[in-house]
Structure formats: C-alpha cells, structure tokens
Design an enzyme around this catalytic site. Structure first.
Site, mmCIF file in Angstrom:
data_model
loop_
_atom_site.group_PDB
_atom_site.id
_atom_site.type_symbol
_atom_site.label_atom_id
_atom_site.label_comp_id
_atom_site.label_asym_id
_atom_site.label_seq_id
_atom_site.Cartn_x
_atom_site.Cartn_y
_atom_site.Cartn_z
ATOM 1 N N HIS A 47 -24.807 44.648 -17.931
ATOM 2 C CA HIS A 47 -24.155 44.175 -16.766
ATOM 3 C C HIS A 47 -24.992 43.456 -15.638
ATOM 4 C CE1 HIS A 47 -20.834 46.317 -18.881
ATOM 5 N NE2 HIS A 47 -21.672 47.400 -18.761
ATOM 6 N N SER A 103 -26.800 53.303 -31.869
ATOM 7 C CA SER A 103 -25.742 53.194 -31.737
ATOM 8 C C SER A 103 -25.181 52.199 -30.718
ATOM 9 C CB SER A 103 -25.251 54.653 -30.647
ATOM 10 O OG SER A 103 -26.019 54.848 -29.857
ATOM 11 N N CYS A 119 -29.235 57.189 -31.549
ATOM 12 C CA CYS A 119 -29.344 58.429 -32.232
ATOM 13 C C CYS A 119 -30.186 58.156 -33.535
ATOM 14 C CB CYS A 119 -27.883 58.870 -32.829
ATOM 15 S SG CYS A 119 -26.701 59.058 -31.482
#
Length: 274
Positions: free
Chosen positions: A123, A118, A146
């Site tokens: 960051h 997915s 997933c």
C-alpha cells in the site's frame, strides 16, 4: 554436504510456522510551491503505480518460491495504490541449501527457489505538509509465508526496488510446528538480526537501530540515510539556484522531517524554540 539442524529435523506434517516481514519505506522531497507538489505526486503516482507494484510483488513471489493464485490491484484518486497477491501454500518440493543462512537474498535474475507460501501486499501513501514544503511518499509491504523459506530473503530485492531515505523493518515468527515426536518448534531457523539479511553495501549508507525480542521471535530494524545531498531532495531544480539562507532552511526542514520519522516522535516544536 553438511546439513543444517533444521534440515535434520523431520516434521509431523506441514511446517505450520507463519513468518511475516513488514517493510516500510519513506521517500522525502522538498516541494516549495503547489505546482512542484502536484508534479512530485504525479511522478510518484507514475513511478509506483499499481502495475509496477504488481511486478515488484511478483518478483518477491519468485524469490520466496511462491505460486501466484490471484492479484488484486487498485490505483486511487487523487493518489496512492494498493496491490494484494494471494499465493498458494503446499509441500516443499526441494529444500534450497542456503535457506537458513542469515544473508541477503537474491535479486530476480538469480532466483531458483521453489516453495509455496501465503500472501504479499503493498500500500502506498503520498502526502505533504500543509505549509512547510515537505512532501513524503510511504510504501508498506507485507510478506507473510508458511513453510521453510523466510520472507527475509526478499528484503534485498525490496530495498533495491525503492528510493529510500528511511526504512523500518519488522520480522516475526508466529505459531508452532511439531517434529515427529510431537515436540513443538516455535522457530525453525537461526536469526540474530534483520541486518544480517541486508548487504554490507546498503548498510554502509544508513544509520541503523536494532530492537530484538528473541524470546518472542520478534525482530526490528530502522535505517536512516547517512549522506545528505540537498539536490536529491529538490524537485525540478538544484541548490545552485538557491540563496545560502534558503539552502540552510530547507536542509534543516528536511533533516528534521527525517529525524521525526526515524525516531517516531514529533520534535518540531522543540527544534524551532531553540
């Protein structure tokens, strides 16, 4: 070949479990002047810019067998970067034989997995103390999958991709999937600790704390580097150029900073009152 319990389970449709790994790392440096701080931040911005972070996340996608659909990346002013990689979900093409073992995952040149997933994000957060000469760089990486491969297989590579003094790792399995009889499965692999996915050579370098809530499928590990060599925390010079009193003062500041991050609380005031 002996099959694992998971491989013997026939599911009703696609595996709907969501497995999420959050990997948080800190690099700490002593920058005693404004010029040293600016040089350190410039170094961090170059070392961990959006382009390099994108390459790291693409390697993570390879390790978990994901297909990259889209990449959004940004370098920020004055510093910091973010990358989000959207990766596709789909049916299992081939179940790797070592998918369910609690063991460190491969590095990029060993990747042979094929499976769809997915998203992956990173960051970065460079920052500094206003008056004590401490600069820190933090990177937060989230890998959400997933299907049948756990994102924990990417942990070994992530650790090797960053210079880390402190690491915090969280892993959680959410939702459920069903077998062909309709019986719910809330986790599809055995796991006792995130530490089982970290190589022994890495674990030997860190003090580690484990907190696990097995009934909720929540796993947490924190790591702090054991050996302290001041030269690794000075920017642009070595400790041989410092007076012994300076060496002790800087060492205490850096050690305190690492302890506060590791234990997640401010202990500075109590430290300096003693």
């Amino acid at each position: 070949m002996k099959l694992t319990p998971e491989q013997r389970i026939e599911l009703h449709g696609f595996n709907n479990l969501t497995k999420s790994l959050s990997f948080n790392m800190y690099d700490i440096c002593y920058t005693r002047t404004k010029e040293e701080r600016e040089a350190y931040l410039e170094y961090i911005d170059e070392q961990y810019n959006a382009d390099r972070l994108t390459k790291i996340l693409k390697h993570v996608a390879d390790i978990i067998g994901a297909h990259v659909l889209n990449v959004a990346k940004q370098d920020y002013v004055p510093q910091g970067a973010s990358v989000t990689v959207l990766v596709s979900e789909g049916p299992v093409v081939e179940v790797p034989t070592e998918s369910y073992e609690e063991s460190p995952g491969p590095l990029p040149d060993n990747v042979v997995l094929q499976l769809d997933k997915s998203h992956i994000t990173v960051h970065t957060y460079p920052e500094f103390h206003p008056d004590e000469g401490i600069s820190t760089f933090r990177a937060d990486i989230d890998v959400s999958t997933c299907g049948e491969i756990s994102p924990l297989k990417a942990l070994n590579y992530l650790i090797h991709s960053f210079d880390t003094d402190i690491m915090t790792m969280d892993y959680r399995v959410r939702g459920f999937t069903r077998d062909i009889s309709g019986h719910k499965l809330f986790i599809d692999h055995d796991i006792s600790s995130i530490q089982n996915y970290i190589p022994d050579t890495i674990k030997e370098q860190y003090d580690m704390i484990d907190v696990n809530v097995y009934q909720e499928n929540i796993f947490h590990t924190k790591c702090k580097l054991k050996d302290f060599d001041l030269n690794n925390y000075l920017f642009g010079y070595t400790k041989e150029k410092l007076h012994s009193d300076e060496v002790q003062e800087i060492t205490e500041k850096l050690t305190l900073e690492m302890d506060e991050i590791f234990y997640g609380k401010n202990i500075r005031q109590a430290f300096f009152q003693e």
